[in-house]
Design a protein around this motif. Structure first.
Motif, PDB file in Angstrom:
ATOM      1  N   GLU A  29       1.594  85.073  43.765  1.00 34.42           N
ATOM      2  CA  GLU A  29       1.480  83.612  43.884  1.00 34.42           C
ATOM      3  C   GLU A  29       2.092  82.874  42.690  1.00 34.42           C
ATOM      4  O   GLU A  29       2.670  81.802  42.844  1.00 34.42           O
ATOM      5  N   ALA A  30       1.947  83.435  41.492  1.00 41.42           N
ATOM      6  CA  ALA A  30       2.460  82.781  40.278  1.00 41.42           C
ATOM      7  C   ALA A  30       3.904  83.182  39.975  1.00 41.42           C
ATOM      8  O   ALA A  30       4.507  82.630  39.056  1.00 41.42           O
ATOM      9  N   MET A  31       4.424  84.149  40.719  1.00 38.06           N
ATOM     10  CA  MET A  31       5.771  84.674  40.492  1.00 38.06           C
ATOM     11  C   MET A  31       5.911  85.196  39.051  1.00 38.06           C
ATOM     12  O   MET A  31       6.827  84.836  38.321  1.00 38.06           O
ATOM     13  N   ASP A  61     -10.153  77.932  28.753  1.00 32.41           N
ATOM     14  CA  ASP A  61     -10.580  78.088  30.130  1.00 32.41           C
ATOM     15  C   ASP A  61      -9.423  78.621  30.971  1.00 32.41           C
ATOM     16  O   ASP A  61      -8.254  78.502  30.608  1.00 32.41           O
ATOM     17  N   HIS A  62      -9.762  79.228  32.073  1.00 36.31           N
ATOM     18  CA  HIS A  62      -8.767  79.885  32.912  1.00 36.31           C
ATOM     19  C   HIS A  62      -7.773  78.895  33.515  1.00 36.31           C
ATOM     20  O   HIS A  62      -6.596  79.215  33.677  1.00 36.31           O
ATOM     21  N   GLU A  63      -8.226  77.703  33.825  1.00 36.90           N
ATOM     22  CA  GLU A  63      -7.317  76.704  34.403  1.00 36.90           C
ATOM     23  C   GLU A  63      -6.220  76.323  33.405  1.00 36.90           C
ATOM     24  O   GLU A  63      -5.050  76.242  33.765  1.00 36.90           O
ATOM     25  N   THR A  64      -6.583  76.107  32.157  1.00 34.96           N
ATOM     26  CA  THR A  64      -5.584  75.771  31.134  1.00 34.96           C
ATOM     27  C   THR A  64      -4.601  76.922  30.964  1.00 34.96           C
ATOM     28  O   THR A  64      -3.388  76.711  30.878  1.00 34.96           O
ATOM     29  N   TRP A  65      -5.115  78.141  30.942  1.00 37.16           N
ATOM     30  CA  TRP A  65      -4.258  79.319  30.809  1.00 37.16           C
ATOM     31  C   TRP A  65      -3.269  79.411  31.967  1.00 37.16           C
ATOM     32  O   TRP A  65      -2.083  79.654  31.764  1.00 37.16           O
ATOM     33  N   GLU A  79      -2.339  71.447  42.650  1.00 35.30           N
ATOM     34  CA  GLU A  79      -3.698  71.626  42.131  1.00 35.30           C
ATOM     35  C   GLU A  79      -4.474  72.710  42.868  1.00 35.30           C
ATOM     36  O   GLU A  79      -5.279  73.419  42.269  1.00 35.30           O
ATOM     37  N   ALA A  80      -4.237  72.863  44.164  1.00 33.48           N
ATOM     38  CA  ALA A  80      -4.909  73.923  44.914  1.00 33.48           C
ATOM     39  C   ALA A  80      -4.448  75.296  44.413  1.00 33.48           C
ATOM     40  O   ALA A  80      -5.255  76.220  44.275  1.00 33.48           O
ATOM     41  N   LYS A  81      -3.161  75.397  44.117  1.00 38.35           N
ATOM     42  CA  LYS A  81      -2.619  76.656  43.592  1.00 38.35           C
ATOM     43  C   LYS A  81      -3.193  76.949  42.212  1.00 38.35           C
ATOM     44  O   LYS A  81      -3.570  78.088  41.915  1.00 38.35           O
ATOM     45  N   VAL A  82      -3.284  75.938  41.361  1.00 36.00           N
ATOM     46  CA  VAL A  82      -3.863  76.113  40.024  1.00 36.00           C
ATOM     47  C   VAL A  82      -5.304  76.600  40.138  1.00 36.00           C
ATOM     48  O   VAL A  82      -5.704  77.549  39.455  1.00 36.00           O
ATOM     49  N   ALA A  83      -6.077  75.977  41.018  1.00 37.91           N
ATOM     50  CA  ALA A  83      -7.481  76.374  41.183  1.00 37.91           C
ATOM     51  C   ALA A  83      -7.591  77.810  41.690  1.00 37.91           C
ATOM     52  O   ALA A  83      -8.410  78.590  41.190  1.00 37.91           O
ATOM     53  N   ARG A  84      -6.767  78.158  42.660  1.00 36.18           N
ATOM     54  CA  ARG A  84      -6.796  79.520  43.206  1.00 36.18           C
ATOM     55  C   ARG A  84      -6.415  80.542  42.138  1.00 36.18           C
ATOM     56  O   ARG A  84      -7.062  81.575  41.986  1.00 36.18           O
ATOM     57  N   ALA A  98      -7.612  84.601  37.931  1.00 34.99           N
ATOM     58  CA  ALA A  98      -7.556  84.950  36.505  1.00 34.99           C
ATOM     59  C   ALA A  98      -8.948  85.244  35.967  1.00 34.99           C
ATOM     60  O   ALA A  98      -9.139  86.190  35.193  1.00 34.99           O
ATOM     61  N   ALA A  99      -9.932  84.466  36.395  1.00 35.28           N
ATOM     62  CA  ALA A  99     -11.311  84.697  35.938  1.00 35.28           C
ATOM     63  C   ALA A  99     -11.832  86.033  36.446  1.00 35.28           C
ATOM     64  O   ALA A  99     -12.490  86.769  35.706  1.00 35.28           O
ATOM     65  N   GLU A 100     -11.522  86.362  37.703  1.00 37.24           N
ATOM     66  CA  GLU A 100     -11.953  87.655  38.251  1.00 37.24           C
ATOM     67  C   GLU A 100     -11.323  88.814  37.478  1.00 37.24           C
ATOM     68  O   GLU A 100     -11.991  89.804  37.175  1.00 37.24           O
ATOM     69  N   ILE A 101     -10.046  88.679  37.163  1.00 38.39           N
ATOM     70  CA  ILE A 101      -9.344  89.742  36.437  1.00 38.39           C
ATOM     71  C   ILE A 101      -9.843  89.828  35.000  1.00 38.39           C
ATOM     72  O   ILE A 101     -10.102  90.909  34.480  1.00 38.39           O
ATOM     73  N   ASP A 102      -9.987  88.673  34.360  1.00 36.92           N
ATOM     74  CA  ASP A 102     -10.429  88.608  32.965  1.00 36.92           C
ATOM     75  C   ASP A 102     -11.815  89.231  32.802  1.00 36.92           C
ATOM     76  O   ASP A 102     -12.078  89.933  31.834  1.00 36.92           O
ATOM     77  N   CYS A 103     -12.694  88.966  33.747  1.00 35.94           N
ATOM     78  CA  CYS A 103     -14.079  89.443  33.643  1.00 35.94           C
ATOM     79  C   CYS A 103     -14.302  90.764  34.374  1.00 35.94           C
ATOM     80  O   CYS A 103     -15.415  91.279  34.384  1.00 35.94           O
ATOM     81  N   GLY A 104     -13.264  91.302  34.981  1.00 38.03           N
ATOM     82  CA  GLY A 104     -13.409  92.508  35.773  1.00 38.03           C
ATOM     83  C   GLY A 104     -12.963  93.760  35.046  1.00 38.03           C
ATOM     84  O   GLY A 104     -12.620  93.738  33.866  1.00 38.03           O
TER      85      GLY A 104
END
Length: 166
Positions: free
Chosen positions: A53-55, A71-75, A22-27, A32-38
């Motif tokens: 991290e995601a390989m 949402d980014h977590e589901t993705w 879960e910590a990895k998913v949150a990170r 993903a949100a930073e990249i998506d919105c950046g």
């Protein structure tokens, strides 16, 4: 799904979404949100970190529009589940039916539904199984999307290959 003895069917581990850190998913969701919105020229470090991290070997474009669809977590959960989605030579019709039931009844979190949809697509020769579940009128070519099929009917039809090519 209850079998003829009234028991609920449990799916074996290979047919369940993987358990994730879960910590990895949150990170990864934050990245993903930073990249998506950046902007592409400002998120190279985040993209490299995500891929490490995601390989994965995703490109900036792969992140664009996530926010508009889910949402980014589901993705992230979908991305991490990808290596666990596979064709199984010993899958049974009751297992296929149980996955269809869970999808059709909305059982479980959104990422689990995506996992089961992919598992059905990989394990049923009918390339339009998803249309059969969500848009039966398009599947049959008659426009009747209000048609209600049972999970058993969906799997029987898909396995019989009685679809209309779209």
């Amino acid at each position: 799904m209850q079998n003829r003895y009234g028991e609920i069917m449990e799916l074996r581990q290979a047919l369940m979404p993987p358990l994730l850190n879960e910590a990895k998913v949150a990170r990864l969701a934050d990245l993903a949100a930073e990249i998506d919105c950046g902007h592409q020229d400002q998120t190279g470090e985040q993209l490299a970190e995500f891929n490490r991290e995601a390989m994965t070997n995703l490109a900036f474009i792969d992140f664009q529009g996530i926010y508009g669809g889910q949402d980014h977590e589901t993705w992230v959960r979908q991305i991490l589940a990808g290596p666990h989605e596979q064709r199984l030579t010993d899958i049974t019709q009751p297992e296929l039916t149980e996955m269809a039931r869970r999808i059709m009844e909305g059982e479980g979190p959104e990422h689990a539904t995506y996992f089961w949809l992919e598992m059905l697509a990989l394990n049923i020769p009918d390339p339009r199984i998803i249309d059969l579940i969500y848009h039966p009128g398009e599947y049959f070519g008659d426009g009747d999307n209000k048609r209600e099929l049972t999970p058993e009917q969906v799997i029987e039809i898909a396995l019989a290959g009685k679809y209309t090519p779209g």
